[in-house]
Every structure is written in structure tokens, then in C-alpha cells.
Enzyme design. Structure first.
Site, PDB file in Angstrom:
ATOM      1  N   GLU A 138     -38.041 -58.009  26.906  1.00 50.24           N
ATOM      2  CA  GLU A 138     -36.642 -57.097  26.849  1.00 50.24           C
ATOM      3  C   GLU A 138     -35.395 -57.660  27.143  1.00 50.24           C
ATOM      4  OE1 GLU A 138     -36.504 -54.728  24.275  1.00 50.24           O
ATOM      5  OE2 GLU A 138     -38.138 -53.599  25.191  1.00 50.24           O
ATOM      6  N   ASP A 166     -33.586 -61.738  24.162  1.00 56.71           N
ATOM      7  CA  ASP A 166     -33.367 -62.323  22.996  1.00 56.71           C
ATOM      8  C   ASP A 166     -32.004 -63.036  22.908  1.00 56.71           C
ATOM      9  OD1 ASP A 166     -32.206 -59.869  22.637  1.00 56.71           O
ATOM     10  OD2 ASP A 166     -32.541 -59.446  20.489  1.00 56.71           O
ATOM     11  N   GLY A 223     -31.349 -43.166  17.207  1.00 61.60           N
ATOM     12  CA  GLY A 223     -30.935 -43.408  18.648  1.00 61.60           C
ATOM     13  C   GLY A 223     -32.280 -43.686  19.681  1.00 61.60           C
ATOM     14  N   GLY A 247     -34.246 -46.236  20.127  1.00 62.29           N
ATOM     15  CA  GLY A 247     -34.497 -47.499  20.634  1.00 62.29           C
ATOM     16  C   GLY A 247     -35.582 -48.242  19.755  1.00 62.29           C
ATOM     17  N   SER A 286     -34.963 -49.232  16.686  1.00 67.21           N
ATOM     18  CA  SER A 286     -34.188 -50.263  15.907  1.00 67.21           C
ATOM     19  C   SER A 286     -33.970 -49.351  14.274  1.00 67.21           C
ATOM     20  CB  SER A 286     -34.817 -51.267  15.458  1.00 67.21           C
ATOM     21  OG  SER A 286     -34.901 -51.937  16.632  1.00 67.21           O
ATOM     22  N   SER A 287     -33.512 -48.050  14.501  1.00 73.32           N
ATOM     23  CA  SER A 287     -33.145 -47.517  13.316  1.00 73.32           C
ATOM     24  C   SER A 287     -31.943 -48.148  12.676  1.00 73.32           C
ATOM     25  CB  SER A 287     -32.921 -46.069  13.643  1.00 73.32           C
ATOM     26  OG  SER A 287     -31.601 -46.012  14.574  1.00 73.32           O
ATOM     27  N   ASP A 303     -34.247 -57.382  16.550  1.00 71.97           N
ATOM     28  CA  ASP A 303     -34.483 -56.114  15.842  1.00 71.97           C
ATOM     29  C   ASP A 303     -34.631 -56.564  14.242  1.00 71.97           C
ATOM     30  OD1 ASP A 303     -34.358 -55.157  18.194  1.00 71.97           O
ATOM     31  OD2 ASP A 303     -32.450 -54.087  17.887  1.00 71.97           O
TER      32      ASP A 303
HETATM   33  C1  GLA Z   1     -31.313 -53.805  21.457  1.00 67.25           C
HETATM   34  C2  GLA Z   1     -30.843 -54.872  20.624  1.00 67.25           C
HETATM   35  C3  GLA Z   1     -32.057 -56.308  20.603  1.00 67.25           C
HETATM   36  C4  GLA Z   1     -32.399 -56.465  22.140  1.00 67.25           C
HETATM   37  C5  GLA Z   1     -32.839 -55.334  22.683  1.00 67.25           C
HETATM   38  C6  GLA Z   1     -33.237 -55.371  24.166  1.00 67.25           C
HETATM   39  O1  GLA Z   1     -32.234 -53.244  20.466  1.00 67.25           O
HETATM   40  O2  GLA Z   1     -30.671 -54.918  19.118  1.00 67.25           O
HETATM   41  O3  GLA Z   1     -31.009 -57.560  20.206  1.00 67.25           O
HETATM   42  O4  GLA Z   1     -31.344 -57.280  22.952  1.00 67.25           O
HETATM   43  O5  GLA Z   1     -31.941 -54.474  22.756  1.00 67.25           O
HETATM   44  O6  GLA Z   1     -34.386 -56.271  24.262  1.00 67.25           O
END
Ligand code: GLA
Length: 389
Positions: free
Chosen positions: A37, A40, A126, A128, A130-131, A176
Site C-alpha cells: 500500500e 506504487d 468511496g 477504497g 477502485s470504483s 488500480d
Molecule cells: C489509491 C491509488 C493507488 C495507490 C493506493 C494506495 O488507490 O489510486 O494508486 O496509491 O491508493 O496504495
């Protein structure tokens, strides 16, 4: 709703709204990150999997030129995106994820077809998961279907990332969008964010499952905290004299501790540790060594909570409950997942204990926070796909 049912439902919604059947149907999944986490954008490693939750679009060409009409079949809201000139940001807010992708195609000199579109998303907003990436990758996949020109999945992910940067204002990394575009059923994706080299890590031991626990506390990455973390990492890398924190070791960081603020030091400590944990966890998964993987997940959470300061009380409560249930009750590990400040936790659990763990977490979470959690499990799903067309 599984993808099959979702496809049937959206087809009916398209027919109802536009009075004819759709010609194309495309979908792209959300994701849960198992570990890695905030690594990236530091050129590190991440280990996400695509989940059986999707952004899905049904579409057909329309005779009226100059616009893409999008009907959100869940919230029953429409967006008219003007494509007669350069696509710009606009309302409603969610349409910007679509607009950003369309703008990329325009800048490349590609002609965007006028379309009627119906869309839905089963990726919690919202949360977390990746919507937004799912919606961006879904839009790029729709362009692929509607123009008949294939797009390499890596390029597709990069198009979606550009849309997020330029139209949503979040300077996100590549995780994501990559997993949404490149996910493979039954596999996690170990992604080297520097070289963009990917390795599919099989996750087919039916004795374990990944449980997603949504705190139902909405996270907002556009608020500036995310960009601030990124800037702090860049500052640390500069002080350490490296291109990115990927190149720094824990020893180097200790030696340079006095040259940086306590906050910048803590941020760097998280990233350097997390990159290592991700590689160890991937090895644990290859060997089906679940207790070890679980320990790395907990360690990741503590580091995100204490050093990176992106957790929140509700996420911490979920992890504490998971720890209380422990290995005896079937939980190997648990951590917050995604950007943080709310959203979801991911837990690695014994399949046979999923029901009892779900009940326990829901009960204690409600008692301690007054909030109802949403909990579901998912097998690793496939990445973006053209379902029809
Ligand atoms: C969000 C960002 C990702 C990544 C995460 C944390 O999802 O879109 O690129 O940085 O936070 O790991």
C-alpha cells in the site's frame, strides 16, 4: 449480483431507457489490494486482485451527433458529454472519470463515436475498492468495442491513470488501473511499478478466502492528503539521494534520519518496509503459507496506521476485532486496503469460518462504532472484458 445477472439487468435497463437493445456491453472490475500500500508511486511492488464487483456499460451508436449520453441506471441520473469539441470536465461529478478517458482518445486524434450508454457499478463508491479505476477502464474498453480498435491492456491502464490525474485531480499510482485492466481469474497480480513487469500469482487454495470488510466510512483521496503523502515520499527520496524510495534501504534511512523531519522519516520507513513485506507475502502465497501471509498483512496495517497515518479509527477497530478472533477463529491476517482514511479492510480467512467471522466482525464493529459494516468475499476475478460486441 454476479456478472451474468448484472449483464441481463443492464441490458433490460438500456432497452427501457433508450427503447432498443444495446450493441456493446463491456465491464471492468474493482480491486482489493492484498498488500503493497502506497508503494506504487514509489516505484515499488503491489499485490492486488480484481474482485467480482464491476463497472459495466451497455451502449449503442446514436444518430444524433456530437454527444455521448450516459444513463446511470442505479442512481437514475444522466450525463450528456459534448464531444463536438475538446471534452472538458463537467457535471455530474462521476462523469469526469468517463470524460477524462474520452479526452485522452481525442488528444490522440481519434474520432469518438456518438453513443447512447447505460451504466451501473457494483463496486462500492468511496470504499477504497477502485470504483473510479473500474469506471475509467470500463470506458476505455467501451472505446475499444465501439471503434473496433484493440487496445493493449497496459496502454489501457495508463490511459485510465491519465484520466484520474487530469480529470479527477488525484495523482494516483498505477496499481488500480493495472489490476482492473490486467486481472486474471484465480490469480493475484504482483506488479513491479517501476518496470511494469507483472507476475500472476495463483490463489487457488480453496481452504482460504479474502474477506472485504467495508467500514462504510467514505474515503476522499482528492482532499489533498494523498498528494501530501506522495510529496513527503519524494522529499525523503531527495534527501536520501535516490530516484525513488524503491532504491533506498532501511539502513540508509536510519543513517539519514537526522537530515529529515520525523514525519518524512516515518513515511519513508513505511514505504521501504512495505515493499519488502509485499515480496515476502507474495512468496508466502506461492507456498500457501497462510499464517505468514497473515502476519505481513497485520504488519502492513500497523505501519500504515502509525508511520503513514492513513488509517482511521473504524479501520483500526476492524483489525482489532480480527486479531481478537485470531487464528483459532479462522483469521490469518487483516489490514486496511486502498488509499485509506476510511473504506475497506481485507482479511485472509479460513473458508470454513467465513460465516462465523462475518457475524463476529459485524456484531462487534456495530457495537464499537455504531456503524453497520458491509462484508463480502470474492474469488480473484478477471480484468476488463468485452461481453458483447
Ligand atoms: C489509491 C491509488 C493507488 C495507490 C493506493 C494506495 O488507490 O489510486 O494508486 O496509491 O491508493 O496504495
Amino acid at each position: 449480483m454476479d456478472l451474468h445477472a448484472l449483464t441481463a439487468h443492464l441490458t433490460a435497463e438500456f432497452q427501457r431507457h433508450y427503447g432498443r437493445p444495446p450493441r456493446w456491453i463491456v465491464a471492468a472490475p474493482g480491486r482489493v489490494n492484498v498488500i503493497g500500500e502506497h508503494t506504487d508511486y514509489n516505484d515499488g511492488f503491489v499485490l492486488p486482485m480484481a474482485i467480482e464487483r464491476y463497472a459495466i456499460m451497455a451502449a449503442d451508436a446514436t444518430a444524433a451527433p456530437g454527444a455521448i449520453n450516459v444513463y446511470d441506471a442505479h442512481f437514475q441520473e444522466t450525463a450528456k458529454i459534448d464531444i463536438s469539441g475538446p471534452v472538458t470536465q463537467g457535471q455530474p461529478k462521476w462523469s469526469n472519470y468517463i470524460r477524462g478517458v474520452l479526452a485522452w482518445f481525442q488528444k490522440r486524434g481519434e474520432k469518438i463515436p456518438a453513443l447512447d450508454v447505460a451504466f451501473m457499478s457494483t463496486v462500492p463508491l468511496g470504499g477504497g475498492l477502485s470504483s473510479s479505476a473500474a469506471l475509467e477502464v470500463c470506458t476505455a474498453t467501451l472505446m475499444e468495442a465501439a471503434t473496433g480498435r484493440g487496445i493493449d491492456p497496459v496502454e489501457k491502464a495508463l490511459i485510465a491513470q491519465t484520466a484520474e490525474h487530469e480529470f479527477a485531480g488525484v495523482p494516483c499510482g498505477i496499481m488500480d488501473q493495472f489490476i482492473s485492466a490486467l486481472g486474471r481469474e484465480g490469480h493475484l497480480l504482483l506488479l513491479d511499478c517501476r518496470t511494469r513487469k507483472t507476475e500472476l500469482v495463483p490463489m487457488n487454495d480453496l481452504s482460504v478466502e479474502l474477506l472485504v470488510i467495508n467500514t462504510n466510512v467514505k474515503h476522499e483521496l482528492g482532499s489533498g492528503e494523498y498528494a501530501q503523502r506522495r510529496a513527503q515520499c519524494e522529499e525523503a527520496a531527495k534527501i536520501l539521494g535516490v530516484t525513488s524510495l524503491r532504491d533506498a534501504t532501511a539502513d540508509q534511512l536510519e543513517q539519514a534520519k537526522s537530515k529529515m523531519s520525523a514525519v518524512v522519516y516515518a513515511r519513508a520507513r513505511h514505504v521501504i518496509g512495505e515493499i519488502e513485506r509485499t515480496l515476502h507475502a507474495a512468496e508466502g502465497i506461492r507456498q500457501s503459507n497462510w499464517p505468514t501471509v497473515g502476519q505481513f498483512m497485520y504488519a502492513s496495517h500497523y505501519s500504515l496506521r502509525d508511520d503513514y497515518a492513513v488509517s482511521c479509527q473504524e479501520l483500526d477497530v476492524v483489525v482489532e476485532i480480527a486479531e481478537d478472533i485470531g487464528m483459532v477463529g479462522g483469521v490469518y491476517g487483516c489490514r486496511m486496503t486502498g488509499g485509506g482514511f476510511g473504506g475497506c479492510c481485507v482479511a485472509l480467512v479460513k473458508t470454513g469460518a467465513v460465516d462465523s467471522i462475518t457475524r463476529e466482525i459485524a456484531k462487534h464493529y456495530q457495537e464499537r462504532t455504531g456503524i453497520e459494516a458491509s462484508i463480502f468475499s470474492s474469488r480473484p476475478a478477471a480484468g476488463a472484458m468485452i461481453i458483447k460486441g
